[in-house]
Enzyme design. Structure first.
Site, short mmCIF file in Angstrom:
data_model
loop_
_atom_site.label_atom_id
_atom_site.label_comp_id
_atom_site.label_asym_id
_atom_site.label_seq_id
_atom_site.Cartn_x
_atom_site.Cartn_y
_atom_site.Cartn_z
N ALA A 50 4.78 1.66 0.81
CA ALA A 50 5.65 2.38 -0.12
C ALA A 50 4.96 3.63 -0.63
O ALA A 50 3.75 3.65 -0.81
CB ALA A 50 6.02 1.47 -1.30
N ASP A 103 -2.71 5.72 -0.14
CA ASP A 103 -3.85 4.80 -0.25
C ASP A 103 -4.65 4.69 1.04
O ASP A 103 -5.85 4.52 1.03
CB ASP A 103 -3.37 3.39 -0.63
CG ASP A 103 -3.00 3.30 -2.09
OD1 ASP A 103 -2.25 2.40 -2.45
OD2 ASP A 103 -3.46 4.16 -2.87
N VAL A 133 0.84 -1.17 0.00
CA VAL A 133 0.00 0.00 0.00
C VAL A 133 0.89 1.24 0.00
O VAL A 133 1.93 1.26 0.65
CB VAL A 133 -0.95 0.01 1.23
CG1 VAL A 133 -0.18 0.04 2.52
CG2 VAL A 133 -1.91 1.19 1.17
N SER A 134 0.51 2.25 -0.75
CA SER A 134 1.25 3.51 -0.72
C SER A 134 0.70 4.37 0.41
O SER A 134 -0.40 4.14 0.91
CB SER A 134 1.12 4.25 -2.05
OG SER A 134 -0.18 4.74 -2.20
N LYS A 135 1.48 5.35 0.82
CA LYS A 135 1.06 6.20 1.94
C LYS A 135 -0.22 6.96 1.63
O LYS A 135 -0.97 7.34 2.51
CB LYS A 135 2.19 7.17 2.28
CG LYS A 135 3.41 6.48 2.85
CD LYS A 135 4.56 7.44 3.08
CE LYS A 135 5.79 6.71 3.60
NZ LYS A 135 6.95 7.61 3.76
#
Length: 203
Positions: free
Chosen positions: A41, A14, A10-12
């Site tokens: 990430a 998301d 997961v990105s920050k």
């Protein structure tokens, strides 16, 4: 039968709910909690220790399970090469949702593995052709591939002048130039005469 090993990312931007959604999907598919690796990430170039650990944990006969295809690869090239590597290692691959669900236990999934392998081979051939073309172009301009020559024109002239003097200490000259004795003699003789490599560099 091998293990089901899952990977989630997961990105920050998301938010945590996306990560929970991925985990829930993996759990429903049969992946146990201790076998799920995860990364947080913020960009495609971020270091992903979770993915590295996941790939190391996989053994022949295991199956890697991800929620969507885009969770695995940083970019298309990375994705293609990663999936191709899984195939070569005898590791299965399963994508649960998205536009391209994949399950290599099925005929369609095996076909997808073959497509990824073909794309990876195509990419390797392109890189090889670019490298060969680049070297040929460099040779045409009077250069060769690899590291830059240790002896610059300025160093060659300095070595030429110094080698012509009896009082010159070779070890000290090499230290000053930052080259080995072998490299020095490849360009300049003990009497200070220029060798062929030196003449090419000075053209």
């Amino acid at each position: 039968m091998g293990e089901l090993i899952g990977y989630v990312r997961v990105s920050k931007s998301d938010g945590s709910q996306i990560l929970d959604l991925q985990k829930d999907a993996l759990l429903i598919s049969g992946v146990e909690v201790p076998m799920i690796y995860e990364d947080l990430a913020s960009g495609k170039k971020d270091i992903r220790p979770g993915l590295e650990a996941c790939l190391k944990a996989l053994r022949s006969g295991d199956t890697l399970v991800v929620w969507k295809l885009d969770r695995l690869g940083r970019d298309l090239r990375h994705l293609v090469n990663t999936v191709d590597d899984l195939s070569k290692r005898g590791v299965g691959f399963k994508v649960l949702s998205g536009q391209t669900p994949i399950d290599t236990s099925t005929a369609q999934g095996k076909l997808m593995f073959g497509i990824f392998a073909s794309l990876a081979e195509f990419e390797r051939e392109l890189i090889r052709e670019r490298t060969i073309a680049g070297l040929a172009s460099a040779r045409a301009r009077g250069r060769v591939g690899g590291r830059k020559p240790a002896m610059t024109p300025a160093k060659i002239r300095l070595a030429q002048a110094a080698m012509g003097k009896r009082e010159t200490v070779i070890s000290e000259l090499c230290h000053e130039l930052g080259v080995s004795r072998q490299t020095l003699y490849r360009y300049v003789s003990a009497d200070g005469d220029l060798r062929e490599d030196a003449r090419k560099r000075l053209r």
